[in-house]
Design a protein around this motif. Structure first.
Motif, PDB file in Angstrom:
ATOM      1  N   HIS A 164       0.829  -1.210   0.000  1.00 42.49           N
ATOM      2  CA  HIS A 164       0.000   0.000   0.000  1.00 42.49           C
ATOM      3  C   HIS A 164       0.856   1.249   0.000  1.00 42.49           C
ATOM      4  CE1 HIS A 164       0.515  -0.991   4.356  1.00 42.49           C
ATOM      5  NE2 HIS A 164       0.750   0.307   4.433  1.00 42.49           N
ATOM      6  N   TYR A 165       2.173   1.077   0.061  1.00 39.94           N
ATOM      7  CA  TYR A 165       3.053   2.248   0.100  1.00 39.94           C
ATOM      8  C   TYR A 165       3.342   2.751  -1.312  1.00 39.94           C
ATOM      9  CZ  TYR A 165       3.760   1.301   5.039  1.00 39.94           C
ATOM     10  OH  TYR A 165       3.566   1.105   6.382  1.00 39.94           O
ATOM     11  N   GLN A 166       2.298   3.125  -2.034  1.00 39.96           N
ATOM     12  CA  GLN A 166       2.440   3.630  -3.398  1.00 39.96           C
ATOM     13  C   GLN A 166       2.596   5.148  -3.341  1.00 39.96           C
ATOM     14  OE1 GLN A 166       1.888   1.410  -6.119  1.00 39.96           O
ATOM     15  NE2 GLN A 166       1.553  -0.299  -4.732  1.00 39.96           N
ATOM     16  N   LEU A 167       3.542   5.658  -4.096  1.00 42.70           N
ATOM     17  CA  LEU A 167       3.732   7.116  -4.105  1.00 42.70           C
ATOM     18  C   LEU A 167       2.549   7.818  -4.759  1.00 42.70           C
ATOM     19  CD1 LEU A 167       7.511   7.550  -4.963  1.00 42.70           C
ATOM     20  CD2 LEU A 167       6.377   7.851  -2.774  1.00 42.70           C
ATOM     21  N   GLU A 168       1.946   7.167  -5.765  1.00 40.78           N
ATOM     22  CA  GLU A 168       0.769   7.733  -6.433  1.00 40.78           C
ATOM     23  C   GLU A 168      -0.334   6.676  -6.378  1.00 40.78           C
ATOM     24  OE1 GLU A 168       2.786   8.780 -10.226  1.00 40.78           O
ATOM     25  OE2 GLU A 168       2.309  10.843  -9.693  1.00 40.78           O
ATOM     26  N   PRO A 169      -0.977   6.541  -5.235  1.00 36.13           N
ATOM     27  CA  PRO A 169      -1.886   5.402  -5.037  1.00 36.13           C
ATOM     28  C   PRO A 169      -3.217   5.534  -5.775  1.00 36.13           C
ATOM     29  CG  PRO A 169      -1.882   6.815  -3.110  1.00 36.13           C
ATOM     30  CD  PRO A 169      -0.885   7.405  -4.056  1.00 36.13           C
ATOM     31  N   ASP A 170      -3.790   4.394  -6.063  1.00 28.58           N
ATOM     32  CA  ASP A 170      -5.169   4.327  -6.547  1.00 28.58           C
ATOM     33  C   ASP A 170      -6.028   4.182  -5.292  1.00 28.58           C
ATOM     34  OD1 ASP A 170      -7.715   3.315  -7.362  1.00 28.58           O
ATOM     35  OD2 ASP A 170      -6.849   2.739  -9.277  1.00 28.58           O
ATOM     36  N   ARG A 194       8.350   8.289   3.789  1.00 26.58           N
ATOM     37  CA  ARG A 194       8.986   9.429   3.118  1.00 26.58           C
ATOM     38  C   ARG A 194       8.677   9.371   1.616  1.00 26.58           C
ATOM     39  NH1 ARG A 194      10.803  14.317   2.245  1.00 26.58           N
ATOM     40  NH2 ARG A 194      12.954  14.545   1.607  1.00 26.58           N
ATOM     41  N   VAL A 195       8.173  10.492   1.124  1.00 29.87           N
ATOM     42  CA  VAL A 195       7.844  10.598  -0.301  1.00 29.87           C
ATOM     43  C   VAL A 195       8.954  11.386  -0.991  1.00 29.87           C
ATOM     44  CG1 VAL A 195       6.245  11.612  -1.964  1.00 29.87           C
ATOM     45  CG2 VAL A 195       5.364  10.504   0.100  1.00 29.87           C
ATOM     46  N   VAL A 196       9.594  10.761  -1.958  1.00 32.11           N
ATOM     47  CA  VAL A 196      10.561  11.481  -2.785  1.00 32.11           C
ATOM     48  C   VAL A 196      10.028  11.436  -4.211  1.00 32.11           C
ATOM     49  CG1 VAL A 196      12.917  11.544  -3.663  1.00 32.11           C
ATOM     50  CG2 VAL A 196      12.502  10.924  -1.294  1.00 32.11           C
ATOM     51  N   ARG A 197       9.791  12.618  -4.750  1.00 34.25           N
ATOM     52  CA  ARG A 197       9.142  12.652  -6.070  1.00 34.25           C
ATOM     53  C   ARG A 197      10.179  12.652  -7.168  1.00 34.25           C
ATOM     54  NH1 ARG A 197       4.445  17.106  -5.405  1.00 34.25           N
ATOM     55  NH2 ARG A 197       4.521  17.003  -7.654  1.00 34.25           N
ATOM     56  N   TYR A 201       7.294   3.859  -4.843  1.00 39.66           N
ATOM     57  CA  TYR A 201       6.958   3.585  -3.455  1.00 39.66           C
ATOM     58  C   TYR A 201       7.670   4.569  -2.528  1.00 39.66           C
ATOM     59  CZ  TYR A 201       6.160  -0.646  -6.111  1.00 39.66           C
ATOM     60  OH  TYR A 201       5.779  -1.507  -7.079  1.00 39.66           O
ATOM     61  N   THR A 202       7.176   4.644  -1.314  1.00 42.63           N
ATOM     62  CA  THR A 202       7.836   5.491  -0.315  1.00 42.63           C
ATOM     63  C   THR A 202       9.226   4.911  -0.038  1.00 42.63           C
ATOM     64  OG1 THR A 202       6.816   4.146   1.388  1.00 42.63           O
ATOM     65  CG2 THR A 202       5.689   6.181   0.790  1.00 42.63           C
ATOM     66  N   VAL A 203      10.089   5.727   0.556  1.00 41.65           N
ATOM     67  CA  VAL A 203      11.476   5.293   0.745  1.00 41.65           C
ATOM     68  C   VAL A 203      11.549   4.047   1.631  1.00 41.65           C
ATOM     69  CG1 VAL A 203      13.732   5.956   1.655  1.00 41.65           C
ATOM     70  CG2 VAL A 203      12.356   7.626   0.417  1.00 41.65           C
ATOM     71  N   ASP A 204      10.772   4.024   2.719  1.00 47.09           N
ATOM     72  CA  ASP A 204      10.830   2.853   3.604  1.00 47.09           C
ATOM     73  C   ASP A 204      10.331   1.592   2.898  1.00 47.09           C
ATOM     74  OD1 ASP A 204       8.325   3.983   3.548  1.00 47.09           O
ATOM     75  OD2 ASP A 204       7.876   3.693   5.669  1.00 47.09           O
ATOM     76  N   ASP A 208      19.154   4.101   1.994  1.00 46.69           N
ATOM     77  CA  ASP A 208      18.430   5.313   1.601  1.00 46.69           C
ATOM     78  C   ASP A 208      17.957   6.144   2.794  1.00 46.69           C
ATOM     79  OD1 ASP A 208      18.711   5.175  -1.097  1.00 46.69           O
ATOM     80  OD2 ASP A 208      16.719   4.354  -1.521  1.00 46.69           O
ATOM     81  N   VAL A 209      18.413   5.819   4.006  1.00 44.78           N
ATOM     82  CA  VAL A 209      17.906   6.606   5.158  1.00 44.78           C
ATOM     83  C   VAL A 209      18.299   8.077   5.017  1.00 44.78           C
ATOM     84  CG1 VAL A 209      17.716   4.738   6.852  1.00 44.78           C
ATOM     85  CG2 VAL A 209      19.880   5.936   6.591  1.00 44.78           C
ATOM     86  N   GLY A 210      19.382   8.337   4.269  1.00 34.60           N
ATOM     87  CA  GLY A 210      19.813   9.720   4.048  1.00 34.60           C
ATOM     88  C   GLY A 210      18.847  10.509   3.190  1.00 34.60           C
ATOM     89  N   LYS A 211      17.849   9.828   2.647  1.00 32.11           N
ATOM     90  CA  LYS A 211      16.870  10.537   1.802  1.00 32.11           C
ATOM     91  C   LYS A 211      15.899  11.377   2.617  1.00 32.11           C
ATOM     92  CE  LYS A 211      16.813   8.087  -2.555  1.00 32.11           C
ATOM     93  NZ  LYS A 211      16.069   7.262  -3.501  1.00 32.11           N
TER      94      LYS A 211
END
Lengths: 109, 859
Positions: free
Chosen positions: B195-201, B429-432, B438-441, B486-489
C-alpha cells in the motif's frame, strides 16, 4: 519530415541528448532494446565457462525532425555516439509523412 | 400487431421529463461538489448522493413502468448498493422480472436506461429473469460479489424478497468467499502487494476503498470466523479510514470531472489544499496528506490481512506447540508463553520474529499488540545489549523466505523503527521523481524482498544472481546495508553520504567487527556506483572498468554490491528491472570479477612507504616501520583491501624470524567457521601439502587465499568448518594440527599417503551422489605474468590437495590461489607459471588432462 532512428550504446544517450539539444531538437523517444549487428555478439568467460552474449543491450533513440535539419541531426548523433570500436551502432533515416499533436490535434508542419 | 395503446406506451420520454431529470441530477451534483470542494465529501456526502440517485432512478422507473405488465424489481448493486456513491461512480443496477423477458420487458429496460444514459451516467446493468437465479451458478464471481450489496430501489417489493431468498439458497458462503479472496489477491498483485504507493489508486490499491468493502464482506460472509477476534476499535478505525479515503476520492472526482481514483503527485497538492491539510508550504501539506494516507491504508491492509486469514484458516488447524521456553505457535502465529515477562524483555520481541521465520509462520496479532504497547519504554540499546542479542538480530536479517513479510510486520508495529531509529527518518517518506513508485521505507523493504526472491528465482536470467547470493560470506550484512542505504533521503542532498553518517550509531550498537563494519559502510556509500557503471558509463572502456574494480577492491565486495544494485533497482517499480538491465549488470559483474580474480597478482606492493601511512601510523609498538614495509613488499596490492589493520599486523608477527622448513600458524574461530593463517617460505608441493593436512583432519575448506611474494614468503589464509568436530572434541587438536603442518612443510611426512586411507572411507560415503563434470579453464590474457587456471568442480574431501598436487607434479609454481565455494561447488583460481613463464597451450592441455583424470579419480 524525417524519422531518425538510432541504435546506440546505452552509455551514449546523455551525450546524444546534449548534442541534439544544441540543435534545438527537444523531443525524443528512448527505448531499451537488445540485438546484434555485424559482430553478432561475443563470448565471455565466467568461472572458466564460456557463454555467448548474442543479444547485446543497446538503446534506440527516435527523433522526428524537419527535412532541412535531418543531416545535422544524423551528424550530431554519429559524432556523439562514436567510440571507434565495433558495436557503436547504426542510424537510419525514414520519411515521416505527417505528425499530429494529440493534445491540440494540430498537424506538425 | 401494434395497437393504439402500444403506440402510446412507446412514446419517448418528454423533453420536460428529461429536463427535470437533468436538473435533479445537476442539483445533487452541485450539492456533492460543494462538500467535495471543502474536502468534506465523506460518508455522509456519498450516502446523500446515493439517496438522490435513488430518487432519480425511482422517477425514471415510474415513468417507464407501464411498458411491461410483468412484475419487476430494480435493485442497486456494488458500491451504489452500499450507498457509497461517489460523484462519478458507476451506477450498477439489477433488473429482475418475474417471468420471461420478451419485447415489452425489453422496452421497459430501454425506457429505464435510455434517460440515464442521456444524463451521461455510467451504468452497469444486469437484466435477469427470476428463474435465472440458479443457486449453483458460480460462473460470474464479480456478479456474485455485487449481489452481496443488493438493495431495493423500485418495483415489486415482494419480488425483491424472493430474489434475496434465491440468493440465500446458495450452498454456503464458500461459493463467494473463494472468488472474493482470489479477486483480492489478483488486485493486490497489480500493485506489487504494497500500500506504500507514491501515487496510489484510492479505490483499487491495497489499503484502498475496495479493501474496506472486502473486509466487511468477509466479516458478513463468515461471521463465525471472527468470533472474538475483531478488536473493539477495529470497526471504528476502519470507518475513519473510509471517511478519509472517501473525502480524497470525492475531491479527485470533482477535480477530474470523471471517475478518477489515481492520486497522482499533481493531484496530491490540490487534494491537500481541499482537505485543508496542515503545512505552510505545498510540499509540507502533501507530505502531511500522504503520511495520513499511509497510516489509514495500513489500518485497512492489516484489517484485510487479518480478515483473509480468519476466513481461510490453515487446513487442518495446527495444534499449539511450544518453541523453547518463551514461545508457542498456533494458527495465529508466534505467541509469547509469558506475556508479562515478554513485555519487559525487548530482545524476546526480535526473537519472536526469528522464530516465525524459522517456522514459516507469522507473529500473532496478540504478540504484535504487546510489542506496540510496550515499545515506547524501550531504547535502541535494549535490543542489542548483549552479544547473544546482537547475534540474534544478525540471524534475523539473513535473507530467506518470509523475511520481507516479517520485516513489514516489524515496520508496521513500530518495532523496526524502535531497533533502528535512523530508519524512522524515512518513514513514509515521499521522494518525487520519475522512477520511484513507493515510499522510501517501502522501497527499502521491497529491495530486501528482491534479495529474498533470489532464493526462488523467477527466470534463468535471475538465477545467475542467485548463485552469487549463495557465495557471500555474511548475507545479513547485505540486508543491513539495504535497510540503511536510503535513510539519508530524509533530506534532499547526497543521500548516500548522509546514509553512511546515520549508519554509524547503528554500527556502534551492533558492535560489528572492523572488516564487516567497513563492508556495510562501503555498500551504503557506493550503492549507486554499479548501476552508474552498468547503465550510464561505457563499461567496456578499460579505464572505467579499472576504476570500478579498484573501487570494489575484492570479489566479496563486488558480489555484495552487485546483489545490492539488483535489489535496489528492482524495488524502484515493478517494471524497472528489465532483462536489459540485468544483462548490463551481469556483464559488469563478470568483467570486474575476472579483472579482480585473474589480474589479482599483477600489481604488487613495493617498498615505498607512501600510501601506507595509515598502516604505519596505526602499527603496534612491537612492529617497526621497516619490518612492516619489508613484509608488505611483493604482496599483491589487493592484500591491503582484503585484510584489515589487525590482520595485517598479525601477519607481520607471523612472518617474523621465519626460516626454511618452518611454519608459523594462527588459528581462531568466528561463529562456526575456523580461520587458519600461516606463514612459511615457498617450496615445491607446499600448497598441496598444507591443504592436504587440513583435509586429513576432516576440515571442509570454504574460502581462502594463498599468496607468494617474489622473495618466496608464503601467506595462506584458510576458512573452514570442522564438520566432524575434531577441534571441538580434542583439547590438543590445535597443537596436533600445528605439529602436522610443521612436518608437512618440512617434508617429514607423506601427506598424500596419509590422506589416502582417510579418503577411501570418505569417498565411499559420497560416491553415489550425482556429480557434475568439472570445468577446467586456462587464461593467458588477463594477467601479465601468470597463467590463470580456474577450476569449478563439485566439492569433495581433499579436492584442493589433488588439484595442487597435479599442478606441482607438472613442474608448475603456484603463486596465488583464491578459494571459494558456491553451495556444494568449489571454485578455485590458481595463478601459475612454469620456469617463471606462462604456460603455452600445449602445456595447458597436458595439465588439463592430468587434472581431469585426478578429479574423476577422486569421484
Amino acid at each position: 519530415m524525417k524519422l531518425i532512428k538510432s541504435i546506440v550504446r546505452p552509455n551514449k544517450v546523455d551525450d546524444i541528448r546534449e548534442a541534439l539539444e544544441k540543435l534545438n531538437v527537444a523531443g525524443m523517444t528512448v527505448t531499451d532494446v537488445r540485438g546484434h549487428g555485424r559482430q553478432k555478439g561475443h563470448t565471455a568467460v565466467y568461472r572458466g565457462k564460456e557463454y555467448s552474449v548474442s543479444l547485446i543491450p543497446k538503446v534506440e533513440i527516435d527523433v522526428v525532425v524537419p527535412n532541412d535539419l535531418a543531416e545535422a541531426v544524423v551528424t550530431a548523433i554519429v559524432e556523439s555516439a562514436r567510440t571507434g570500436e565495433i558495436g557503436d551502432g547504426r542510424v537510419f533515416v525514414f520519411p515521416a509523412e505527417q505528425g499530429y499533436n494529440i493534445r491540440t490535434g494540430e498537424r506538425d508542419i | 400487431m401494434a395497437t393504439t395503446t402500444d403506440t402510446v406506451r412507446l412514446r419517448p420520454m418528454t423533453k420536460e421529463f428529461r429536463d427535470n431529470a437533468a436538473a435533479t441530477l445537476a442539483a445533487a451534483r452541485d450539492e456533492y461538489a460543494a462538500d467535495a470542494r471543502k474536502g468534506r465529501g465523506g460518508r455522509a456526502t456519498v450516502q446523500r448522493y446515493a439517496d438522490r440517485m435513488d430518487g432519480l432512478v425511482g422517477t425514471v422507473v415510474d415513468a417507464a413502468r407501464d411498458r411491461t405488465a410483468t412484475p419487476f424489481v430494480v435493485c442497486a448493486l456494488g458500491g451504489y448498493g452500499r450507498r457509497t456513491l461517489c460523484l462519478h461512480s458507476d451506477i450498477d443496477l439489477l433488473i429482475v422480472f418475474d417471468g420471461a423477458i420478451a419485447q415489452p420487458e425489453e422496452r421497459f429496460v430501454n425506457a429505464l436506461l435510455q434517460p440515464l444514459w442521456d444524463l451521461k451516467l455510467e451504468l452497469g446493468q444486469h437484466v435477469r429473469e427470476l428463474a435465472e437465479f440458479d443457486a449453483s451458478d458460480t460462473s460470474n464471481p464479480e456478479l456474485l460479489l455485487c449481489l452481496l450489496d443488493l438493495r431495493f430501489l423500485a418495483g415489486d417489493a415482494s419480488l425483491f424478497e424472493r430474489v434475496v431468498a434465491r440468493i440465500a439458497e446458495r450452498p454456503g458462503p464458500s461459493v463467494v468467499l473463494e472468488p472474493l479472496l482470489t479477486l483480492i489477491e489478483q488486485r493486490h498483485q497489480q500493485f506489487n502487494n504494497t500500500h506504500y504507493q507514491l501515487e496510489p489508486d484510492i479505490k483499487q490499491a491495497p489499503g484502498g476503498l475496495r479493501d474496506i468493502a472486502a473486509v466487511r464482506h468477509l466479516r458478513a460472509l463468515a461471521p463465525h470466523a471472527f468470533d472474538g477476534t475483531i478488536e473493539a476499535d477495529s470497526d471504528e478505525r476502519l470507518a475513519e479510514a473510509e471517511e478519509f479515503l472517501l473525502r480524497i476520492r470525492s475531491t479527485l472526482h470533482l477535480l477530474g470531472g470523471r471517475d478518477v481514483n489515481h492520486l497522482t503527485h499533481e493531484l496530491q497538492e490540490k487534494v491537500a489544499d481541499a482537505l485543508g491539510t496542515a503545512g505552510t508550504h505545498s510540499h509540507q501539506r502533501v507530505e502531511s496528506l500522504m503520511s495520513e494516507y499511509f497510516r489509514r491504508a495500513r489500518t485497512v491492509t492489516r484489517a484485510m490481512a487479518s480478515a483473509a486469514r480468519a476466513v481461510r484458516p490453515a487446513d487442518p488447524p495446527p495444534a499449539t506447540r511450544r518453541v523453547g521456553r518463551q514461545f508457542e505457535i498456533n494458527g495465529d502465529g508466534v505467541r509469547f508463553t509469558n506475556a508479562e515477562r515478554a513485555a519487559n524483555q525487548p530482545s524476546l520481541w526480535v526473537d519472536a520474529f526469528r522464530v516465525a521465520l524459522d517456522h514459516g509462520c507469522r507473529v500473532s496479532e496478540r504478540a504484535l499488540s504487546l510489542i506496540e504497547q510496550n515499545l515506547q519504554r524501550c531504547t535502541p540499546d535494549d535490543f542489542v545489549s548483549t552479544e547473544g542479542e546482537r547475534q540474534q538480530l544478525r540471524k534475523l536479517l539473513v535473507p530467506r523466505r518470509g523475511l520481507y513479510d516479517r520485516l513489514s510486520e516489524m515496520h508496521d508495529s513500530g518495532l523496526l523503527n524502535g531497533i533502528f531509529p535512523e530508519f524512522a527518518k524515512v518513514h513514509c517518506r515521499v521522494v518525487r521523481d520519475f522512477y520511484h513508485k513507493y515510499t522510501v521505507d517501502e522501497h527499502t523493504l521491497l529491495a530486501i524482498r528482491g534479495l529474498e526472491s533470489l532464493l526462488d528465482p523467477p527466470n534463468p536470467g535471475r538465477r545467475r544472481f542467485t548463485s552469487i547470493l549463495q557465495e557471500v560470506r555474511a548475507p545479513e550484512l547485505l540486508t543491513l546495508a539495504l535497510l540503511f542505504h536510503d535513510v539519508g533521503k530524509w533530506r534532499e542532498a547526497d543521500h548516500a553520504q548522509e546514509s553512511v553518517r546515520l549508519a554509524q550509531s547503528m554500527l556502534d550498537r551492533l558492535e560489528l567487527p572492523d572488516d564487516e563494519r567497513a563492508t556495510v559502510e562501503f555498500l551504503i556509500r557506493e550503492h549507486l556506483q554499479m548501476s552508474q557503471v552498468a547503465f550510464r558509463r561505457d563499461s567496456e572502456d578499460p579505464q572505467v572498468a579499472a576504476r570500478f574494480a579498484e573501487l570494489v577492491g575484492t570479489e566479496e565486495h563486488l558480489k555484495l554490491l552487485c546483489l545490492m544494485t539488483l535489489a535496489d533497482v528492482g524495488a524502484v517499480s515493478p517494471d524497472t528491472l528489465t532483462p536489459w538491465k540485468e544483462d548490463l549488470l551481469w556483464r559488469v559483474y563478470v568483467d570486474t570479477y575476472n579483472r579482480l580474480t585473474l589480474g589479482y597478482a599483477d600489481q604488487l606492493l613495493d617498498k615505498d612507504p607512501a600510501g601506507l601511512a595509515v598502516l604505519i601510523a596505526g602499527r603496534p609498538g612491537d612492529i617497526t616501520e621497516p619490518e612492516l614495509v619489508t613484509f608488505l613488499a611483493g604482496l599483491p596490492r589487493r592484500y591491503l583491501s582484503t585484510f584489515g589493520l589487525s590482520a595485517v599486523y598479525r601477519h607481520v608477527r607471523l612472518a617474523r624470524d621465519i626460516h626454511p622448513d618452518e611454519v608459523h600458524t594462527f588459528l581462531e574461530k568466528h561463529d562456526d567457521v575456523w580461520e587458519l593463517t600461516l606463514v612459511t617460505l615457498d617450496k615445491p608441493f607446499l600448497f598441496a601439502n598444507i591443504s592436504g593436512v587440513l583435509s586429513y583432519f576432516g576440515m571442509d575448506i570454504h574460502r581462502g587465499q594463498a599468496m607468494t611474494t617474489p622473495n618466496g614468503l608464503v601467506l595462506d589464509v584458510f576458512e573452514f568448518t570442522d564438520d566432524e568436530g575434531f577441534l571441538e572434541r580434542n583439547a590438543a587438536a590445535t597443537t596436533e594440527i600445528s605439529r602436522m603442518l610443521e612436518q608437512a612443510v618440512a617434508g617429514a611426512v607423506d601427506v598424500t599417503a596419509l590422506l589416502a586411507g582417510r579418503m577411501r572411507g570418505v569417498l565411499h560415503r559420497v560416491r553415489h551422489h550425482h556429480r557434475r563434470p568439472p570445468v577446467v579453464h586456462f587464461d593467458n590474457e588477463h594477467s601479465r605474468k601468470y597463467t590463470v587456471l580456474e577450476i569449478v568442480a563439485d566439492d569433495a574431501p581433499g579436492l584442493l590437495h589433488r588439484i595442487s598436487r597435479v599442478i606441482s607434479s607438472q613442474g608448475c609454481d603456484v603463486h596465488l590461489v583464491l578459494i571459494s565455494t558456491e553451495g556444494k561447488r568449489a571454485i578455485d583460481v590458481l595463478h601459475i607459471t612454469r620456469h617463471g613463464a606462462k604456460l603455452p597451450e600445449a602445456d595447458q592441455a597436458a595439465v588439463a588432462e592430468e587434472l581431469q583424470q585426478a578429479l574423476e579419480a577422486g569421484e
